[in-house]
Design an enzyme around this catalytic site. Structure first.
Site, mmCIF file in Angstrom:
data_model
loop_
_atom_site.group_PDB
_atom_site.id
_atom_site.type_symbol
_atom_site.label_atom_id
_atom_site.label_comp_id
_atom_site.label_asym_id
_atom_site.label_seq_id
_atom_site.Cartn_x
_atom_site.Cartn_y
_atom_site.Cartn_z
ATOM 1 N N GLU A 85 -1.172 -19.991 -6.581
ATOM 2 C CA GLU A 85 -1.755 -21.332 -6.785
ATOM 3 C C GLU A 85 -1.205 -21.984 -8.044
ATOM 4 O OE1 GLU A 85 -5.655 -19.507 -6.375
ATOM 5 O OE2 GLU A 85 -6.163 -20.990 -4.861
ATOM 6 N N ALA A 120 -5.981 -14.500 -10.262
ATOM 7 C CA ALA A 120 -7.021 -14.620 -11.280
ATOM 8 C C ALA A 120 -7.457 -13.206 -11.654
ATOM 9 C CB ALA A 120 -8.197 -15.414 -10.724
ATOM 10 N N GLY A 144 -4.389 -16.638 -7.426
ATOM 11 C CA GLY A 144 -4.230 -17.670 -8.455
ATOM 12 C C GLY A 144 -2.805 -17.783 -8.966
ATOM 13 N N GLU A 184 -6.994 -13.345 -1.381
ATOM 14 C CA GLU A 184 -8.411 -13.395 -1.782
ATOM 15 C C GLU A 184 -9.354 -12.881 -0.708
ATOM 16 O OE1 GLU A 184 -6.187 -15.829 -2.265
ATOM 17 O OE2 GLU A 184 -6.457 -16.732 -4.242
HETATM 18 N N1 CAA Z 1 -6.801 -8.993 -11.826
HETATM 19 C C1 CAA Z 1 -6.987 -8.021 -12.739
HETATM 20 N N2 CAA Z 1 -6.150 -6.970 -12.872
HETATM 21 C C2 CAA Z 1 -5.110 -6.896 -12.032
HETATM 22 C C3 CAA Z 1 -4.862 -7.877 -11.048
HETATM 23 C C4 CAA Z 1 -5.768 -8.983 -10.980
HETATM 24 N N3 CAA Z 1 -5.588 -9.970 -10.093
HETATM 25 N N4 CAA Z 1 -3.759 -7.519 -10.363
HETATM 26 C C5 CAA Z 1 -3.335 -6.351 -10.899
HETATM 27 N N5 CAA Z 1 -4.139 -5.974 -11.906
HETATM 28 C C6 CAA Z 1 -4.040 -4.792 -12.751
HETATM 29 C C7 CAA Z 1 -4.476 -3.526 -11.987
HETATM 30 O O1 CAA Z 1 -5.874 -3.398 -11.991
HETATM 31 C C8 CAA Z 1 -3.768 -2.460 -12.781
HETATM 32 O O2 CAA Z 1 -4.492 -2.227 -13.956
HETATM 33 P P1 CAA Z 1 -4.873 -0.698 -14.391
HETATM 34 O O3 CAA Z 1 -3.538 -0.116 -14.727
HETATM 35 O O4 CAA Z 1 -5.755 -0.899 -15.566
HETATM 36 O O5 CAA Z 1 -5.501 -0.078 -13.201
HETATM 37 C C9 CAA Z 1 -2.464 -3.130 -13.188
HETATM 38 O O6 CAA Z 1 -2.681 -4.539 -13.090
HETATM 39 C C10 CAA Z 1 -1.289 -2.777 -12.294
HETATM 40 O O7 CAA Z 1 -1.674 -3.048 -10.952
HETATM 41 P P2 CAA Z 1 -1.538 -1.985 -9.757
HETATM 42 O O8 CAA Z 1 -1.674 -0.605 -10.282
HETATM 43 O O9 CAA Z 1 -2.462 -2.398 -8.669
HETATM 44 O O10 CAA Z 1 -0.003 -2.253 -9.360
HETATM 45 P P3 CAA Z 1 0.675 -2.005 -7.946
HETATM 46 O O11 CAA Z 1 2.132 -2.204 -8.179
HETATM 47 O O12 CAA Z 1 0.208 -0.741 -7.338
HETATM 48 O O13 CAA Z 1 0.119 -3.196 -6.992
HETATM 49 C C11 CAA Z 1 -0.453 -5.485 -6.483
HETATM 50 C C12 CAA Z 1 0.480 -4.519 -7.258
HETATM 51 C C13 CAA Z 1 -0.189 -5.338 -4.974
HETATM 52 C C14 CAA Z 1 -0.104 -6.885 -6.925
HETATM 53 C C15 CAA Z 1 -1.927 -5.145 -6.787
HETATM 54 O O14 CAA Z 1 -2.084 -5.058 -8.193
HETATM 55 C C16 CAA Z 1 -2.911 -6.153 -6.293
HETATM 56 O O15 CAA Z 1 -3.192 -6.202 -5.108
HETATM 57 N N6 CAA Z 1 -3.461 -6.999 -7.191
HETATM 58 C C17 CAA Z 1 -4.516 -7.945 -6.866
HETATM 59 C C18 CAA Z 1 -3.960 -9.147 -6.119
HETATM 60 C C19 CAA Z 1 -5.089 -10.089 -5.758
HETATM 61 O O16 CAA Z 1 -6.003 -9.753 -5.038
HETATM 62 N N7 CAA Z 1 -5.023 -11.335 -6.273
HETATM 63 C C20 CAA Z 1 -6.018 -12.345 -6.034
HETATM 64 C C21 CAA Z 1 -7.037 -12.378 -7.134
HETATM 65 S S1 CAA Z 1 -8.407 -13.439 -6.803
HETATM 66 C C22 CAA Z 1 -7.861 -15.007 -7.163
HETATM 67 O O17 CAA Z 1 -6.742 -15.208 -7.579
HETATM 68 C C23 CAA Z 1 -8.858 -16.109 -6.968
HETATM 69 C C24 CAA Z 1 -8.320 -17.489 -7.044
HETATM 70 O O18 CAA Z 1 -7.903 -18.048 -6.073
HETATM 71 C C25 CAA Z 1 -8.367 -18.233 -8.290
#
Ligand code: CAA
Length: 257
Positions: free
Chosen positions: A111, A65, A108, A131
């Site tokens: 999911e 998400a 998400g 998460e």
């Molecule tokens: N939401 C918003 N933006 C996101 C995102 C997310 N879930 N995942 C990645 N992005 C964005 C980053 O912020 C980044 O944007 P900027 O260039 O503007 O900074 C861009 O995508 C590229 O990401 P990274 O620079 O972080 O890429 P990476 O290759 O270094 O890392 C990754 C990849 C390990 C997937 C890392 O991006 C990450 O950990 N992302 C978040 C994963 C996460 O926590 N997901 C769960 C979200 S909460 C949820 O989903 C709730 C639910 O159950 C409904």
């Protein structure tokens, strides 16, 4: 269909939805979920479409998400808008949906993949529910569906640590149905969807409904329900045609009736 956050492509009786927020690793914001829900509704009512694929790009199916969009929510705002409930639109689609996953399917994203009927994974796929690292828990069915897919112990480990699993581990534990070379993922997903799309649509609906019932009932209720649906397939012309074709050693000509 013209959307901002997803691309759509028709291949015969198959509709492919490609999540399209590459700069954000296909983070699932409200607009994307609404557009996907709308697209699925369209595919559902389109009598020329019989199977659906949801996919992302090489780097990400979806990294979760959209954290930037939800960071300022409060309990009251999340509760009052019933945040995430709109995602359920994906599970309401009666036509078969394949998730074709390459790269990250996190939070998400994992999911969403689990809401589909089955998951085909590219070798590069990585699944996880991270998460907990954000100080929240999965909110789009992860604690429920992952446990049913992979069992309590692995689901607990994944959800309590937030670690990712690779495609081989995901196949071993039953999260994905098959692992495919990255370069073949989309063609294999389309081939599989085409095979499904050529079968009897009412039988596909019944089969999907019956398998899904397994997750909402006790074994004995599920067996009873399956038997009733099974009995009902004998009212289909497609059942007559399917069995006749088998005996006559030819391909069936299903008419979806
Ligand atoms: N939401 C918003 N933006 C996101 C995102 C997310 N879930 N995942 C990645 N992005 C964005 C980053 O912020 C980044 O944007 P900027 O260039 O503007 O900074 C861009 O995508 C590229 O990401 P990274 O620079 O972080 O890429 P990476 O290759 O270094 O890392 C990754 C990849 C390990 C997937 C890392 O991006 C990450 O950990 N992302 C978040 C994963 C996460 O926590 N997901 C769960 C979200 S909460 C949820 O989903 C709730 C639910 O159950 C409904």
């Amino acid at each position: 269909m013209n959307y901002e956050t997803i691309n759509t492509e028709r291949q015969g009786k198959v509709m492919l939805f490609k999540l399209n927020r590459p700069e954000q690793l296909n983070a699932l914001n409200a607009r994307l979920i609404d557009e996907l829900g709308d697209g699925l509704k369209g595919a559902e009512s389109d009598e020329n479409i019989s199977a659906i694929i949801i996919t992302g790009n090489d780097k990400a199916f979806a990294a979760g998400a959209d954290i930037k969009e939800m960071k300022d929510k409060t309990f009251a705002s999340a509760y009052m808008e019933n945040f995430i409930s709109r995602w359920e639109a994906i599970t309401l689609c009666r036509k078969p949906i394949i998730a074709a996953v390459a790269g990250y399917a996190l939070g998400g994203g994992c999911e969403l993949a689990m809401m589909c009927d089955f998951i085909l994974a590219a070798k590069s796929a990585k699944f996880g529910q991270p998460e907990i690292k954000l100080g929240i828990i999965p909110g789009a069915g992860g604690t429920q569906r992952l446990s049913r897919f992979v069992g309590k112990s692995k689901a607990m480990e994944m959800i309590l640590t937030g670690r990712m699993m690779d495609s081989d581990e995901a196949e071993r534990c039953g999260l994905v149905s098959r692992v495919i070379r990255d370069e073949d993922l989309i063609s294999e997903a389309i081939k599989t969807a085409e095979e499904i799309a050529n079968l009897s649509l009412p039988s596909l609906f019944l089969a999907k409904e019956s398998v899904n019932y397994a997750y909402n009932s006790s074994l004995s209720q599920g067996i009873e329900y399956e038997r009733k649906l099974f009995h009902s397939t004998f009212s289909l012309n497609d059942q007559k045609e399917g069995m006749k074709a088998f005996i006559e050693k030819r391909k069936p000509n299903f008419k979806n009736q």
